[in-house]
Design a protein around this motif. Structure first.
Motif, PDB file in Angstrom:
ATOM      1  N   LEU A  73     -66.486  27.300  50.008  1.00  0.00           N
ATOM      2  CA  LEU A  73     -67.196  27.445  51.271  1.00  0.00           C
ATOM      3  C   LEU A  73     -66.195  27.825  52.351  1.00  0.00           C
ATOM      4  O   LEU A  73     -65.022  27.429  52.293  1.00  0.00           O
ATOM      5  N   PRO A  74     -66.615  28.582  53.365  1.00  0.00           N
ATOM      6  CA  PRO A  74     -65.678  28.885  54.450  1.00  0.00           C
ATOM      7  C   PRO A  74     -65.293  27.624  55.198  1.00  0.00           C
ATOM      8  O   PRO A  74     -66.108  26.727  55.387  1.00  0.00           O
ATOM      9  N   VAL A  75     -64.032  27.551  55.593  1.00  0.00           N
ATOM     10  CA  VAL A  75     -63.598  26.416  56.405  1.00  0.00           C
ATOM     11  C   VAL A  75     -64.271  26.517  57.770  1.00  0.00           C
ATOM     12  O   VAL A  75     -64.475  27.604  58.304  1.00  0.00           O
ATOM     13  N   THR A  76     -64.649  25.373  58.334  1.00  0.00           N
ATOM     14  CA  THR A  76     -65.295  25.332  59.646  1.00  0.00           C
ATOM     15  C   THR A  76     -64.626  24.272  60.501  1.00  0.00           C
ATOM     16  O   THR A  76     -63.673  23.616  60.083  1.00  0.00           O
ATOM     17  N   ASP A  77     -65.147  24.102  61.720  1.00  0.00           N
ATOM     18  CA  ASP A  77     -64.598  23.119  62.661  1.00  0.00           C
ATOM     19  C   ASP A  77     -63.142  23.415  62.977  1.00  0.00           C
ATOM     20  O   ASP A  77     -62.337  22.502  63.167  1.00  0.00           O
ATOM     21  N   VAL A  78     -62.807  24.692  63.014  1.00  0.00           N
ATOM     22  CA  VAL A  78     -61.448  25.091  63.380  1.00  0.00           C
ATOM     23  C   VAL A  78     -61.504  25.887  64.679  1.00  0.00           C
ATOM     24  O   VAL A  78     -62.354  26.757  64.853  1.00  0.00           O
ATOM     25  N   SER A  79     -60.605  25.575  65.588  1.00  0.00           N
ATOM     26  CA  SER A  79     -60.517  26.295  66.857  1.00  0.00           C
ATOM     27  C   SER A  79     -59.645  27.535  66.689  1.00  0.00           C
ATOM     28  O   SER A  79     -58.951  27.703  65.665  1.00  0.00           O
ATOM     29  N   TRP A  80     -59.653  28.374  67.706  1.00  0.00           N
ATOM     30  CA  TRP A  80     -58.750  29.530  67.717  1.00  0.00           C
ATOM     31  C   TRP A  80     -57.296  29.058  67.600  1.00  0.00           C
ATOM     32  O   TRP A  80     -56.504  29.646  66.859  1.00  0.00           O
ATOM     33  N   GLU A  81     -56.981  27.982  68.283  1.00  0.00           N
ATOM     34  CA  GLU A  81     -55.612  27.444  68.207  1.00  0.00           C
ATOM     35  C   GLU A  81     -55.299  26.929  66.812  1.00  0.00           C
ATOM     36  O   GLU A  81     -54.171  27.087  66.311  1.00  0.00           O
TER      37      GLU A  81
END
Length: 226
Positions: A73-81
């Motif tokens: 699954l694609p990783v989520t809950d990640v910010s641009w930083e």
């Protein structure tokens, strides 16, 4: 090869010219999509898939995804930083110069030579992409057919972070645009996601996020200059 059988696949995207943005006749067109001509003078690599949870874990040693866990699954809950930190560690491991795509590279790669609202035509169905599911149905990468460049999930699944600060489009033709050098406005995200309307998955649709925001439907895709 990131180790433990985890691969990172990239597709070489040819240089070319296209009209970025959308025509005034396009259904659900936004006012931030004024068309202008863009020339990309050099080929570049684009991730065949969105960055997955096993790829993230292989580099970062954790899995921030809050809704659903799954290696492909694609990783989520990640910010641009967060994406920048991943890229920094990935480049230290591989010395391959990975980065986020520019907004222009993203739309060019998404369109894959098309001028329609989506890379599959002027409409999109649930057999083409994951969108419009409020329950949060993220799909494993590669669950749908690829576009003409061989890229998967450019429409829907998760929002994808781009390198650029958000800015209004110029009126004149531009070569190799990269957006503002500095800014305090949001960063650009593209492609729509599993929990938004189909119109948000259009090739020209521009989303935004603040650099530190972690969103449950936001991930990213890598790019690299040959």
């Amino acid at each position: 090869d990131l180790g433990k059988g985890i691969k990172l696949e990239m597709v070489l995207i040819p240089a070319g010219k296209f009209m970025m943005g959308s025509p005034v006749s396009e259904t659900d067109r936004g006012n931030r999509e004024t068309q202008y001509e863009v020339t990309l003078t050099k080929p570049f690599y684009m991730g065949k898939y969105e960055v997955t949870q096993d790829q993230w874990e292989g580099i970062m040693g954790n899995n921030p995804s809050s809704r659903t866990k799954g290696a492909k699954l694609p990783v989520t809950d990640v910010s641009w930083e967060d994406c920048q930190e991943f890229i920094k560690k990935l480049n230290a491991k591989t010395n391959n110069g990975y980065r986020l795509p520019t907004e222009a590279e993203w739309e060019y790669a998404c369109r894959a030579g098309t001028t329609t609202a989506y890379s599959f035509g002027d409409s999109l169905t649930k057999s083409d992409a994951s969108y419009g599911d409020e329950a949060g149905s993220i799909k494993a990468v590669g669950s749908y057919k690829p576009n003409a460049f061989g890229l998967f999930d450019m429409h829907g699944n998760v929002w994808e972070c781009c390198e650029d600060w958000y800015a209004n489009y110029p009126a004149e033709a531009v070569t190799d645009p990269k957006g503002p050098v500095t800014g305090t406005s949001p960063r650009v995200v593209r492609g729509g996601s599993f929990d938004v309307n189909v119109s948000d998955a259009r090739s020209s649709m521009r989303g935004v996020c603040t650099p530190a925001d972690r969103v449950f439907s936001q991930g990213f895709r890598l790019a690299r200059t040959p």
